[in-house]
Write an enzyme that holds these catalytic residues in place. Sequence first.
Site, PDB file in Angstrom:
ATOM      1  N   THR A  57       2.548  -9.772  14.406  1.00  0.00           N
ATOM      2  CA  THR A  57       1.394 -10.233  13.642  1.00  0.00           C
ATOM      3  C   THR A  57       0.476  -9.044  13.378  1.00  0.00           C
ATOM      4  OG1 THR A  57      -0.228 -12.021  13.494  1.00  0.00           O
ATOM      5  CG2 THR A  57      -0.071 -10.939  15.623  1.00  0.00           C
ATOM      6  N   GLN A  69      -4.807 -20.626  18.583  1.00  0.00           N
ATOM      7  CA  GLN A  69      -5.659 -19.652  17.900  1.00  0.00           C
ATOM      8  C   GLN A  69      -5.751 -18.355  18.701  1.00  0.00           C
ATOM      9  OE1 GLN A  69      -9.469 -21.367  16.835  1.00  0.00           O
ATOM     10  NE2 GLN A  69      -8.501 -23.154  15.932  1.00  0.00           N
ATOM     11  N   CYS A  70      -5.387 -18.430  19.985  1.00  0.00           N
ATOM     12  CA  CYS A  70      -5.397 -17.213  20.807  1.00  0.00           C
ATOM     13  C   CYS A  70      -4.192 -16.358  20.433  1.00  0.00           C
ATOM     14  CB  CYS A  70      -5.307 -17.554  22.288  1.00  0.00           C
ATOM     15  SG  CYS A  70      -6.658 -18.582  22.857  1.00  0.00           S
ATOM     16  N   THR A 100       1.213  -4.843   3.956  1.00  0.00           N
ATOM     17  CA  THR A 100       1.000  -5.252   5.347  1.00  0.00           C
ATOM     18  C   THR A 100       0.356  -6.635   5.471  1.00  0.00           C
ATOM     19  OG1 THR A 100      -1.161  -4.152   5.445  1.00  0.00           O
ATOM     20  CG2 THR A 100       0.769  -2.871   6.136  1.00  0.00           C
ATOM     21  N   ASP A 101      -0.336  -7.092   4.412  1.00  0.00           N
ATOM     22  CA  ASP A 101      -1.114  -8.325   4.573  1.00  0.00           C
ATOM     23  C   ASP A 101      -0.253  -9.548   4.864  1.00  0.00           C
ATOM     24  OD1 ASP A 101      -3.461  -6.949   4.298  1.00  0.00           O
ATOM     25  OD2 ASP A 101      -3.684  -7.365   2.164  1.00  0.00           O
ATOM     26  N   ARG A 123      -3.490 -24.915  14.044  1.00  0.00           N
ATOM     27  CA  ARG A 123      -3.929 -23.832  14.936  1.00  0.00           C
ATOM     28  C   ARG A 123      -4.979 -24.391  15.891  1.00  0.00           C
ATOM     29  NH1 ARG A 123      -5.692 -18.798  13.160  1.00  0.00           N
ATOM     30  NH2 ARG A 123      -4.388 -17.943  14.799  1.00  0.00           N
ATOM     31  N   SER A 173       1.026  -7.681  -1.583  1.00  0.00           N
ATOM     32  CA  SER A 173       1.700  -8.723  -0.796  1.00  0.00           C
ATOM     33  C   SER A 173       0.850  -9.968  -0.588  1.00  0.00           C
ATOM     34  CB  SER A 173       2.196  -8.177   0.546  1.00  0.00           C
ATOM     35  OG  SER A 173       1.185  -8.178   1.516  1.00  0.00           O
ATOM     36  N   SER A 174      -0.453  -9.867  -0.862  1.00  0.00           N
ATOM     37  CA  SER A 174      -1.239 -11.097  -0.756  1.00  0.00           C
ATOM     38  C   SER A 174      -0.868 -12.078  -1.871  1.00  0.00           C
ATOM     39  CB  SER A 174      -2.743 -10.800  -0.756  1.00  0.00           C
ATOM     40  OG  SER A 174      -3.080  -9.975  -1.827  1.00  0.00           O
ATOM     41  N   THR A 226       0.811  -1.224   0.000  1.00  0.00           N
ATOM     42  CA  THR A 226       0.000   0.000   0.000  1.00  0.00           C
ATOM     43  C   THR A 226       0.841   1.269   0.000  1.00  0.00           C
ATOM     44  OG1 THR A 226      -1.850  -1.088   1.086  1.00  0.00           O
ATOM     45  CG2 THR A 226      -1.715   1.273   1.376  1.00  0.00           C
TER      46      THR A 226
HETATM   47  N1  ASP Z   1      -3.117  -5.443   0.326  1.00  0.00           N
HETATM   48  C1  ASP Z   1      -1.972  -4.641   0.705  1.00  0.00           C
HETATM   49  C2  ASP Z   1      -0.739  -5.513   0.617  1.00  0.00           C
HETATM   50  O1  ASP Z   1      -0.526  -6.297   1.502  1.00  0.00           O
HETATM   51  C3  ASP Z   1      -2.165  -4.115   2.079  1.00  0.00           C
HETATM   52  C4  ASP Z   1      -1.078  -3.180   2.570  1.00  0.00           C
HETATM   53  O2  ASP Z   1      -0.014  -3.057   2.039  1.00  0.00           O
HETATM   54  O3  ASP Z   1      -1.343  -2.509   3.585  1.00  0.00           O
HETATM   55  O4  ASP Z   1       0.027  -5.434  -0.307  1.00  0.00           O
END
Ligand code: ASP
Length: 340
Positions: free
Chosen positions: A163, A275-276, A92-93, A242, A61-62, A15
């Site tokens: 995380t 999972q916690c 961030t993902d 998990r 990143s997904s 992002t």
């Molecule tokens: N979907 C974005 C990614 O992980 C989310 C981000 O960067 O905040 O590439």
Amino acid sequence: MAENKTVSIIYTGGTLGMRPSEKGYVPASDLDGLLRERLPELGLGALPRYELTEYEHPLESSNATPRHWYELADRIRDRGEAFDGFVVIHGTDTLTYTSSALSFLLSGFGRPVVVTGAQIPLYEVRSDASGNLIGAMQAIATGKLHDVSVCFGRYLLRGNRSTKVKSTELDAFESPNHPPVAEIGTDFQFNEVNALPPPPGVLAKPPSYRDCNIAVLPIYPGMPEGVIDAIVGAGAAGIVLRCYGVGTAPTADEDFLAALHRACDAGVVVVAVSQCLEGRVTLARYAAGSALADVGVVSGFDMTTEAAFAKLHALFALGLDAGAVAGLMQENLRGELTPA
Ligand code: ASP
């Protein structure tokens, strides 16, 4: 002194550098131009000098796969001599899969690697990108880091303990089982005890990418044993299981337990995490957990799912057999877990 240091910034995507499109934000090139326009202070003396490397095709990143971690680790290792530290700009993902993986793949590297990103693109007026990026640069300039960290919002966190806990807030990351390395307010409040315990174990050599099937499987009520058989049938070398709470699963279901037993007997390394978000796995605490240990499931203690997943990859990439991998999964190699 910041001005004596030189940092390599590697823009992988995410992002931070994205632009709007008809279908929502998409990765964009030319971060260099955007930084000069929106963040000219990055080139000024108060921060370390930097050299920017941009991925030819910046990633959402997904879409990142484990191969991405190994390529990134190679890039960092190849440039190691020339820089005092590395800032990785990442989506961030899957940021914490990458930060966890880098901690294992760069074992013994010694130079600081700080992974960061943004929830709002730098292109937008109210972006968190500049604070995060400058924070990452300043964290390196302190000279107090020698490992992989995540810098985001108000926190500098250990990379393999982090995380993503919030999908829209700017403090998106936490390390629930390890205190922050630093809190970022008007100053960096370093808690050096949390920064860098000397690694108790070291991976023997940097692993090269190996196509390795690791699965992540959450336990859920009524889970059929066929799910486990299917994962094993698809060629999994490891499963991050998990579990509930301190490490329980529906072990009264004989078919379910038998499927796990078959998996372990077939040499699949099954690692129990919780999972916690907070706390640790103690399989012996309940009979419903002991039964998992009895069929060969090993404890991941307080590892995050991301750390357990990346660690399994890194250990199999070393060419270790299942027994050795299962043993090392229960040892603290890079500060990723608190042993029993
Ligand atoms: N979907 C974005 C990614 O992980 C989310 C981000 O960067 O905040 O590439």
